[in-house]
Design an enzyme around this catalytic site. Structure first.
Site, PDB file in Angstrom:
ATOM      1  N   ALA A 227      -1.234  -8.570  -7.856  1.00  0.00           N
ATOM      2  CA  ALA A 227      -2.512  -8.434  -8.543  1.00  0.00           C
ATOM      3  C   ALA A 227      -2.344  -8.647 -10.045  1.00  0.00           C
ATOM      4  CB  ALA A 227      -3.108  -7.055  -8.276  1.00  0.00           C
TER       5      ALA A 227
ATOM      6  N   GLY B 275       0.516  -7.922  -3.987  1.00  0.00           N
ATOM      7  CA  GLY B 275      -0.495  -8.646  -3.222  1.00  0.00           C
ATOM      8  C   GLY B 275       0.010  -9.937  -2.626  1.00  0.00           C
TER       9      GLY B 275
ATOM     10  N   GLU C 227       1.509  -8.892   0.479  1.00  0.00           N
ATOM     11  CA  GLU C 227       0.466  -8.506   1.433  1.00  0.00           C
ATOM     12  C   GLU C 227      -0.202  -9.726   2.061  1.00  0.00           C
ATOM     13  OE1 GLU C 227      -1.382  -4.303   0.111  1.00  0.00           O
ATOM     14  OE2 GLU C 227      -1.180  -5.754  -1.538  1.00  0.00           O
TER      15      GLU C 227
ATOM     16  N   GLU D 296       4.164  -1.523  -5.903  1.00  0.00           N
ATOM     17  CA  GLU D 296       3.012  -0.716  -6.317  1.00  0.00           C
ATOM     18  C   GLU D 296       3.413   0.715  -6.685  1.00  0.00           C
ATOM     19  OE1 GLU D 296       1.393  -3.929  -3.515  1.00  0.00           O
ATOM     20  OE2 GLU D 296       3.162  -2.612  -3.601  1.00  0.00           O
TER      21      GLU D 296
END
Length: 263
Positions: free
Chosen positions: A65, A114, A117, A137
């Site tokens: 992100a 991300g 992910e 994270e």
């Protein structure tokens, strides 16, 4: 569509490129929205049979992100952060996971946060020997929010996932292959050809059958075996009245290549 995402279509395969190389292809809101728009276009284009995702530049698939943008949402409060960041990211990974055309990640560099992910959510993944993965994270004092706490344990097992989630330590493409996060590791120069070759091995089959398999597997993973078998039966039943199933059966009996109408 802005230039945050590039879309090229060739020979039935859509190549979607995250195009923020100066920011390590960080997932800002514009990039995520552009990716969703590209998927909308691909979904309705019958000529496109498979999707490859990769990152621009030589350093990153996606480093995760865009923290500066995300931090602004956090400063505006819980409701804004959940709406703008969490829901947007979860919608993206859910869309990739449930997409009825096969989505292959060609992981060309860093796949952190991300980016990892996305790799978890897509159907198949090939990693360059230069790829590097991480679930960092925890270093920001938060859990993953694009589905990583749910998909990673389902992919690699609870204890392996928790080690990665709780330490934030980066890991190699060989480790990603060992735990089942990627299907294959290749030299960097053949990454996209390898992804295209895998896509070609899939798109030679009925697109309706491919979509049915993806749907049955994706939905069934979150169900008990009895419910999953019902989904499997439903996906088969949906194919019975189509011309593709009859054509495949006839082609097998007649020992010839099938020809699909996609209906």
């Amino acid at each position: 569509m802005s230039d945050a995402v590039l879309l090229e279509i060739d020979d039935g395969i859509a190549l979607v490129t995250f195009n923020r190389p100066d920011k390590l292809n960080a997932l800002n809101y514009d990039l995520i929205d552009c990716l969703m728009a590209a998927l909308d276009r691909i979904e309705t284009d019958a000529a496109v049979r498979a999707v490859i995702l990769t990152g621009a530049g030589e350093r990153a698939f996606s480093a995760g992100a865009d923290i500066h943008e995300f931090a602004g949402s956090v400063r505006r409060g819980r409701d804004t952060a959940v709406r703008d960041f969490v829901r947007r990211g979860q919608a993206m990974t859910a869309r990739l996971e449930a997409f009825r055309k096969p989505v292959i990640a060609a992981v060309n560099g860093l796949a952190f946060g991300g980016g990892c992910e996305i790799t978890e959510a897509v159907h198949l993944a090939i990693a360059s020997e230069r790829a590097r993965f991480a679930k960092p994270e925890i270093d920001l004092g938060m859990p993953p929010t694009f589905g990583g706490t749910q998909r990673l344990p389902r992919l690699v097992g609870r204890k392996r996932a928790l080690e990665l989630l709780l330490t934030g330590d980066p890991f190699s493409p060989q480790r990603a292959l060992e735990i089942g996060l990627v299907n294959r590791v290749v030299t960097h120069d053949v990454l996209l050809p390898a992804a295209r070759e895998l896509a070609a091995r899939i798109v030679r089959h009925s697109p309706l059958a491919v979509g049915g398999i993806i749907t049955a597997v994706t939905r069934g993973l979150n169900m008990g075996i009895g419910e999953g078998l019902q989904v499997e039966s439903e996906q088969f039943a949906a194919l019975v009245p189509t011309s593709d199933l009859g054509e495949d059966i006839n082609a097998w009996i007649e020992r010839r290549p099938p020809s699909y109408s996609g209906r």
